[in-house]
Design a protein around this motif. Structure first.
Motif, mmCIF file in Angstrom:
data_model
loop_
_atom_site.group_PDB
_atom_site.id
_atom_site.type_symbol
_atom_site.label_atom_id
_atom_site.label_comp_id
_atom_site.label_asym_id
_atom_site.label_seq_id
_atom_site.Cartn_x
_atom_site.Cartn_y
_atom_site.Cartn_z
ATOM 1 N N PRO A 100 0.085 13.061 -11.507
ATOM 2 C CA PRO A 100 -0.036 12.379 -10.210
ATOM 3 C C PRO A 100 -1.500 12.194 -9.816
ATOM 4 N N GLU A 101 -1.790 11.068 -9.208
ATOM 5 C CA GLU A 101 -3.137 10.799 -8.688
ATOM 6 C C GLU A 101 -3.098 11.051 -7.180
ATOM 7 N N GLU A 102 -3.117 12.329 -6.828
ATOM 8 C CA GLU A 102 -2.923 12.750 -5.439
ATOM 9 C C GLU A 102 -3.922 12.124 -4.469
ATOM 10 N N SER A 103 -5.207 12.147 -4.814
ATOM 11 C CA SER A 103 -6.203 11.633 -3.858
ATOM 12 C C SER A 103 -6.071 10.125 -3.674
ATOM 13 N N ALA A 104 -5.840 9.392 -4.751
ATOM 14 C CA ALA A 104 -5.644 7.943 -4.640
ATOM 15 C C ALA A 104 -4.362 7.644 -3.873
ATOM 16 N N ALA A 105 -3.302 8.401 -4.153
ATOM 17 C CA ALA A 105 -2.032 8.209 -3.453
ATOM 18 C C ALA A 105 -2.209 8.435 -1.963
ATOM 19 N N GLN A 106 -2.892 9.504 -1.601
ATOM 20 C CA GLN A 106 -3.106 9.818 -0.194
ATOM 21 C C GLN A 106 -3.916 8.715 0.493
ATOM 22 N N ALA A 107 -4.930 8.206 -0.207
ATOM 23 C CA ALA A 107 -5.754 7.132 0.372
ATOM 24 C C ALA A 107 -4.913 5.890 0.649
ATOM 25 N N TRP A 108 -4.033 5.516 -0.290
ATOM 26 C CA TRP A 108 -3.190 4.337 -0.085
ATOM 27 C C TRP A 108 -2.185 4.570 1.038
ATOM 28 N N LEU A 109 -1.624 5.776 1.106
ATOM 29 C CA LEU A 109 -0.677 6.077 2.185
ATOM 30 C C LEU A 109 -1.376 6.036 3.542
ATOM 31 N N GLU A 110 -2.599 6.522 3.602
ATOM 32 C CA GLU A 110 -3.357 6.473 4.856
ATOM 33 C C GLU A 110 -3.678 5.035 5.255
ATOM 34 N N MET A 136 0.837 -1.205 0.000
ATOM 35 C CA MET A 136 0.000 0.000 0.000
ATOM 36 C C MET A 136 0.870 1.252 0.000
ATOM 37 N N TYR A 137 1.931 1.236 0.777
ATOM 38 C CA TYR A 137 2.860 2.363 0.842
ATOM 39 C C TYR A 137 3.509 2.611 -0.525
ATOM 40 N N GLU A 138 4.037 1.551 -1.117
ATOM 41 C CA GLU A 138 4.703 1.687 -2.418
ATOM 42 C C GLU A 138 3.717 2.142 -3.498
ATOM 43 N N LEU A 139 2.492 1.654 -3.433
ATOM 44 C CA LEU A 139 1.471 2.069 -4.394
ATOM 45 C C LEU A 139 1.167 3.556 -4.233
ATOM 46 N N GLY A 140 1.056 4.005 -3.005
ATOM 47 C CA GLY A 140 0.832 5.431 -2.761
ATOM 48 C C GLY A 140 1.953 6.289 -3.318
ATOM 49 N N LEU A 141 3.200 5.863 -3.093
ATOM 50 C CA LEU A 141 4.342 6.615 -3.619
ATOM 51 C C LEU A 141 4.357 6.603 -5.142
ATOM 52 N N LEU A 142 4.053 5.456 -5.727
ATOM 53 C CA LEU A 142 4.014 5.350 -7.190
ATOM 54 C C LEU A 142 2.999 6.326 -7.778
#
Length: 92
Positions: free
Chosen positions: A67-77, A53-59
């Motif tokens: 960048p897919e900021e909202s999707a990235a933030q959701a995965w990082l959360e 999930m972390y790596e997906l958020g960073l990707l």
């Protein structure tokens, strides 16, 4: 690379994460295949793997264009909620 693929195809989460990270970083001269990297990381994230999930958020935040900021933030959360230290630092 073939061993990672065989292990990932057999359901090994760590191998899926490696396959997701290697093409996104151009490690070892591999060509970038961001859609394939995303697919492997999404598959590894589905059962709740924090590293995936972390790596997906960073990707999605750092390598995706645009960048897919909202999707990235959701995965990082999600990764932070699962206890990933790096993700916790990213979302605070």
């Amino acid at each position: 690379m073939i061993w990672y693929r065989q292990a990932a195809d057999a359901g090994n989460i760590r191998a899926m994460v490696h396959l997701g990270c290697l093409p996104s970083s151009k490690y070892g001269g591999l060509s970038q295949d961001l859609p394939a990297a995303r697919a492997w990381l999404e598959k590894a994230s589905a059962p709740g793997d924090a590293e995936a999930m972390y790596e997906l958020g960073l990707l999605l935040r750092d390598s995706w264009d645009p960048p897919e900021e909202s999707a990235a933030q959701a995965w990082l959360e999600k990764a932070a909620a699962a206890g990933h230290c790096g993700a916790e630092m990213e979302v605070t």
